[in-house]
Motif scaffolding. Structure first.
Motif, short mmCIF file in Angstrom:
data_model
loop_
_atom_site.label_atom_id
_atom_site.label_comp_id
_atom_site.label_asym_id
_atom_site.label_seq_id
_atom_site.Cartn_x
_atom_site.Cartn_y
_atom_site.Cartn_z
N THR A 166 92.75 99.88 -44.98
CA THR A 166 92.36 99.30 -45.96
C THR A 166 91.83 97.76 -45.36
O THR A 166 92.61 97.19 -44.60
N HIS A 201 83.40 91.06 -51.34
CA HIS A 201 83.64 92.52 -51.86
C HIS A 201 85.06 93.14 -52.11
O HIS A 201 85.12 94.04 -52.62
N ASP A 242 88.91 94.22 -51.07
CA ASP A 242 89.36 95.23 -50.18
C ASP A 242 88.60 96.60 -50.40
O ASP A 242 88.32 97.34 -51.51
N GLN A 243 88.46 97.51 -49.15
CA GLN A 243 87.64 98.41 -49.00
C GLN A 243 88.42 99.54 -48.36
O GLN A 243 89.00 99.22 -47.18
N HIS A 255 89.78 94.04 -45.60
CA HIS A 255 89.08 92.86 -46.57
C HIS A 255 87.66 92.73 -46.26
O HIS A 255 87.29 92.12 -45.19
#
Length: 200
Positions: free
Chosen positions: A46, A52, A54-55, A48
């Motif tokens: 994950t 946008h 956390d991805q 940051h």
């Protein structure tokens, strides 16, 4: 690109670097047939992204020929194997929770004692594959071909088999609590000694 070079690169990269490398090389065919890749380490991460949030980054191992490859004892949680050829590959004792195998060829693949919690096999062909003692709770099998697949003593709690061919599949001793079989073919399937509380 020869196989030895590809294997060397895969051993050196982390998940983010792998995906960046795949983007750079584009549609180059990656031939990893019979490759020795045991212990591969590409866990999801994950990151940051400012603005946008956390991805989740999943390792991209899609559209690769892994026929007969050894991927056992690897860390591949949430990996993307979509459209890959894993015919006869060994993925036993491997962390594959929430992995995606959409439309993958899994004919004769081995997943013995692997963690496939919540994995998605939609559209996959897994004839004669082996899921012996695999963790498959909440896994999804939609429009799959699983003829002669073995799920002996596998945990299939809350798993879904929808429009799936399980002809001659062996589920002996499997845990089928709340498992769904919707419009699926269980003709000649071996269901001896299953634990089927709430299966539908």
């Amino acid at each position: 690109m020869n196989q030895r070079t590809i294997i060397y690169i895969l051993r050196k990269l982390n998940t983010i670097q792998l995906n960046e490398w795949r983007e750079r090389i584009g549609s180059i065919n990656l031939d990893l047939r019979n490759a020795k890749l045991s212990g591969l380490d590409f866990p999801s991460v994950t990151v940051h992204v400012p603005g946008h949030g956390d991805q989740l980054i999943r390792a991209n191992l899609s559209n690769i020929d892994f026929t007969g490859a050894d991927l056992s004892r690897s860390q591949l949680g949430e990996v993307n194997f979509n459209n890959s050829n894993l015919c006869g590959a060994n993925l036993s004792n491997t962390q594959l929770f929430k992995a995606s195998f959409l439309s993958a060829n899994l004919h004769g693949a081995k997943f013995e004692r692997s963690d496939l919690y919540s994995a998605d096999f939609s559209g996959a062909t897994a004839i004669s594959s082996r899921f012996i003692q695999a963790e498959l709770a909440e896994a999804e099998f939609v429009d799959c071909i699983l003829q002669d697949a073995w799920f002996i003593r596998a945990d299939l709690m809350d798993a879904k088999f929808i429009k799936t061919d399980l002809n001659k599949a062996l589920l002996a001793g499997a845990w089928l609590s709340r498992t769904q079989f919707c419009q699926s073919d269980l003709c000649e399937a071996g269901l001896g000694y299953v634990q089927a509380g709430g299966a539908v």
